[in-house]
Enzyme design. Structure first.
Site, PDB file in Angstrom:
ATOM      1  N   ARG A 106       3.239  -5.005   5.146  1.00 41.27           N
ATOM      2  CA  ARG A 106       3.365  -4.419   3.809  1.00 41.27           C
ATOM      3  C   ARG A 106       3.408  -5.541   2.808  1.00 41.27           C
ATOM      4  NH1 ARG A 106       7.478  -0.070   1.099  1.00 41.27           N
ATOM      5  NH2 ARG A 106       6.027   1.272   2.213  1.00 41.27           N
ATOM      6  N   HIS A 133      -2.295   3.031   0.984  1.00 40.81           N
ATOM      7  CA  HIS A 133      -1.083   3.325   1.759  1.00 40.81           C
ATOM      8  C   HIS A 133      -1.465   4.382   2.820  1.00 40.81           C
ATOM      9  CE1 HIS A 133       2.982   3.506   2.899  1.00 40.81           C
ATOM     10  NE2 HIS A 133       3.537   4.118   1.865  1.00 40.81           N
ATOM     11  N   GLN A 136       0.988   6.736   4.876  1.00 44.23           N
ATOM     12  CA  GLN A 136       1.605   7.775   4.039  1.00 44.23           C
ATOM     13  C   GLN A 136       0.717   9.033   4.015  1.00 44.23           C
ATOM     14  OE1 GLN A 136       4.667   7.695   2.028  1.00 44.23           O
ATOM     15  NE2 GLN A 136       4.177   9.865   1.967  1.00 44.23           N
ATOM     16  N   ASP A 229       3.673  10.131  -7.998  1.00 42.06           N
ATOM     17  CA  ASP A 229       4.262   8.882  -7.508  1.00 42.06           C
ATOM     18  C   ASP A 229       4.889   8.183  -8.716  1.00 42.06           C
ATOM     19  OD1 ASP A 229       4.851   6.564  -6.055  1.00 42.06           O
ATOM     20  OD2 ASP A 229       2.798   5.791  -6.111  1.00 42.06           O
ATOM     21  N   CYS A 270       5.512  10.667  -2.384  1.00 39.52           N
ATOM     22  CA  CYS A 270       5.690   9.743  -1.258  1.00 39.52           C
ATOM     23  C   CYS A 270       7.118   9.216  -1.175  1.00 39.52           C
ATOM     24  CB  CYS A 270       4.691   8.594  -1.376  1.00 39.52           C
ATOM     25  SG  CYS A 270       4.775   7.739  -2.959  1.00 39.52           S
ATOM     26  N   ARG A 315       6.637  10.820   8.203  1.00 36.01           N
ATOM     27  CA  ARG A 315       6.220   9.405   8.244  1.00 36.01           C
ATOM     28  C   ARG A 315       6.436   8.849   9.651  1.00 36.01           C
ATOM     29  NH1 ARG A 315       6.107   6.130   4.071  1.00 36.01           N
ATOM     30  NH2 ARG A 315       4.747   5.015   5.502  1.00 36.01           N
TER      31      ARG A 315
HETATM   32  N1  NVA Z   1       3.004   3.283  -5.662  1.00 36.99           N
HETATM   33  C1  NVA Z   1       4.270   3.029  -5.001  1.00 36.99           C
HETATM   34  C2  NVA Z   1       4.291   3.647  -3.656  1.00 36.99           C
HETATM   35  C3  NVA Z   1       5.598   3.513  -2.915  1.00 36.99           C
HETATM   36  C4  NVA Z   1       5.593   4.154  -1.560  1.00 36.99           C
HETATM   37  C5  NVA Z   1       4.476   1.522  -4.915  1.00 36.99           C
HETATM   38  O1  NVA Z   1       3.516   0.815  -4.556  1.00 36.99           O
HETATM   39  O2  NVA Z   1       5.566   1.054  -5.217  1.00 36.99           O
HETATM   40  N1   CP Z   2       6.878   6.175   0.887  1.00 39.09           N
HETATM   41  C1   CP Z   2       7.202   4.946   1.295  1.00 39.09           C
HETATM   42  O1   CP Z   2       6.363   4.164   1.707  1.00 39.09           O
HETATM   43  O2   CP Z   2       8.516   4.665   1.218  1.00 39.09           O
HETATM   44  P1   CP Z   2       9.191   3.228   1.450  1.00 39.09           P
HETATM   45  O3   CP Z   2       8.779   2.356   0.309  1.00 39.09           O
HETATM   46  O4   CP Z   2      10.672   3.516   1.465  1.00 39.09           O
HETATM   47  O5   CP Z   2       8.706   2.692   2.754  1.00 39.09           O
END
Ligand code: NVA
Ligand code: CP
Length: 327
Positions: A106, A133, A136, A229, A270, A315
Site C-alpha cells: 500500500r 484500490h 476494495q 469516499d 469504502c 474485505r
Molecule cells: N481515497 C481514499 C481511500 C481510502 C480507503 C484514500 O486514498 O485515502
Molecule cells: N477501505 C480501506 O482500505 O480501509 P483502510 O484504509 O482502513 O485499510
C-alpha cells in the site's frame, strides 16, 4: 480459474470471469469461516505486508486472511523499513521475494507497485495506490451480489472525487462486470479520459455503461447503489480541504439524495468516513469549516440503507480469496 503465481495489481489485468470467480471463491470462504470449517490451504507459507500509508481494514484483512489460511505474516509499517528511503523498490522486491511467498503493498503511485511486481518472483498484491484500490472493489461487488443477488444491470453512482483510487477502480470494476456506472462530480473530478475510453471499450463487450454526470439529481435517479469516499485522500495536503469542500459540498450523500434513488437503494463507502465529529480530523475540519459531516451525513451513514459494515467485513473474505487463488 487459474491465478496461481499471478500478481493482483489492478482489475484491468483480470477478465470478468476471473473477477467473478474471485467473488464466488470469497463467498465460499466466508461460508466456511462462518461454519467453523478449517481452510488452512496455505500452511507453511509466509507473506509480507508493506504499508507506506496507514490502514485499519486492509491490514487487518490481510493478517486475518493469512492466519485463517495457515500462513505467517510480517507487517512493515510506514516508518519501520528501509523501503524507498535507503533501499530501492527493485532491491526490496528481490530481497522480500527471496524470503516470502507473497508481498502486499500500500502506498503512493501505481508505478511503485507495478515495479515491485516486476522485480518480485512471488505474487504482489495492491493494497491501495493513488490510482487504484482493487481489493476494495472485490469486497464491494461481493456485498452488492449478496444484497441484490447479482451484479449485471445494477446502477452504481459514485459521488465525489471520481479521479482518484476509488472512482477509478469502481469504474473499471463496473465495466468488467456489466454494471451501469455513473461518476457524479464537477468536471475537474471526472476520471482520466484515457481510462474512461478504456472502460467504455470494455463496457461494449460486457453490457456495462459508463456515464459522467455533473448534476447529482440526474445522476442518482433510479440508482441501486450510491457510493462515496473521502474528499481528501491519504497523502494529500491538509490545505486542500477548503477547495474540496467548495467543489464537492454539493455532492454530499444526504437523505434528499438517497430519496432520489430507488426505494431499494443502498449506501456504500469504502471507509473510513467523515460522517460526524468523532474523529480528530473530522472534528478539526468540521469546526474549521462549520460542518457536522463531510461526504455523507450521519443520518445516511447510520440508516437502514447503509451497508458499509457488511462491505468492510467482506474485505477479509475477498482478500483471503485473492491470497488463496494466487498462492
Ligand atoms: N481515497 C481514499 C481511500 C481510502 C480507503 C484514500 O486514498 O485515502
Ligand atoms: N477501505 C480501506 O482500505 O480501509 P483502510 O484504509 O482502513 O485499510
Amino acid at each position: 480459474m487459474n491465478l496461481k503465481g499471478k500478481d493482483f495489481l489492478k482489475l484491468l489485468d483480470f477478465s470478468s470471469e476471473e473477477i467473478g470467480g474471485l467473488i464466488d471463491l470469497a463467498i465460499d470462504l466466508k461460508a466456511k469461516k462462518k461454519n467453523g470449517i478449517p481452510h488452512r490451504y496455505c500452511e507453511g507459507k509466509n507473506i509480507a505486508l508493506i504499508f507506506e500509508k496507514t490502514s485499519t481494514r486492509t491490514r487487518c484483512s490481510f493478517e486475518v486472511a493469512a492466519y485463517d489460511l495457515g500462513m505467517g505474516v510480517t507487517y512493515l509499517d510506514p516508518t519501520g523499513s528501509q523501503i524507498g528511503k535507503k533501499e530501492s523498490i527493485a532491491d526490496t522486491a528481490r530481497v522480500l521475494s527471496s524470503i516470502y511467498d507473497g508481498i502486499e503493498y500500500r502506498g503512493y503511485g501505481q508505478s511503485i507497485v507495478e515495479e515491485l511486481a516486476k522485480y518480485s518472483c512471488v505474487p504482489v498484491w495492491n493494497g491501495l495506490t493513488n490510482e487504484f484500490h482493487p481489493t476494495q472493489i472485490l469486497a464491494d461487488f461481493m456485498t452488492i451480489k449478496e444484497h441484490f443477488g447479482s451484479l449485471k444491470g445494477i446502477k452504481l453512482v459514485y459521488m465525489g472525487d471520481a479521479r482518484y483510487n476509488m472512482g477509478n477502480s469502481l469504474m473499471v470494476g463496473c465495466a468488467k462486470m456489466g454494471l451501469d456506472f455513473v461518476a457524479c462530480a464537477p468536471k475537474k473530478y471526472f476520471p482520466d479520459a484515457d481510462l474512461v475510453a478504456k472502460c467504455k471499450e470494455i463496457a461494449r463487450e460486457t453490457g456495462a455503461t459508463i456515464t459522467l454526470e455533473e448534476d447529482p439529481q440526474i445522476a442518482t435517479q433510479g440508482a441501486d447503489v450510491i457510493y462515496t469516499d473521502v474528499w481528501v485522500s491519504m497523502g494529500e495536503p491538509q490545505e486542500i480541504w477548503q477547495e474540496r469542500i467548495n467543489d464537492l459540498g454539493a455532492y454530499q450523500v444526504n437523505k434528499a439524495l438517497m430519496q432520489n434513488a430507488k426505494k431499494s437503494a443502498v449506501f456504500m463507502h469504502c471507509l473510513p468516513a467523515f460522517h460526524d465529529m468523532k474523529t480528530t480530523v473530522g472534528k478539526e475540519m468540521g469546526e474549521k469549516f462549520g460542518r457536522q459531516d463531510m461526504e455523507v451525513t450521519d443520518e445516511v451513514f447510520e440508516s437502514e440503507q447503509s451497508i458499509v459494515f457488511k462491505e468492510a467485513e467482506n474485505r477479509m473474505h475477498t482478500i483471503k480469496a485473492v491470497l488463496y487463488a494466487t498462492l
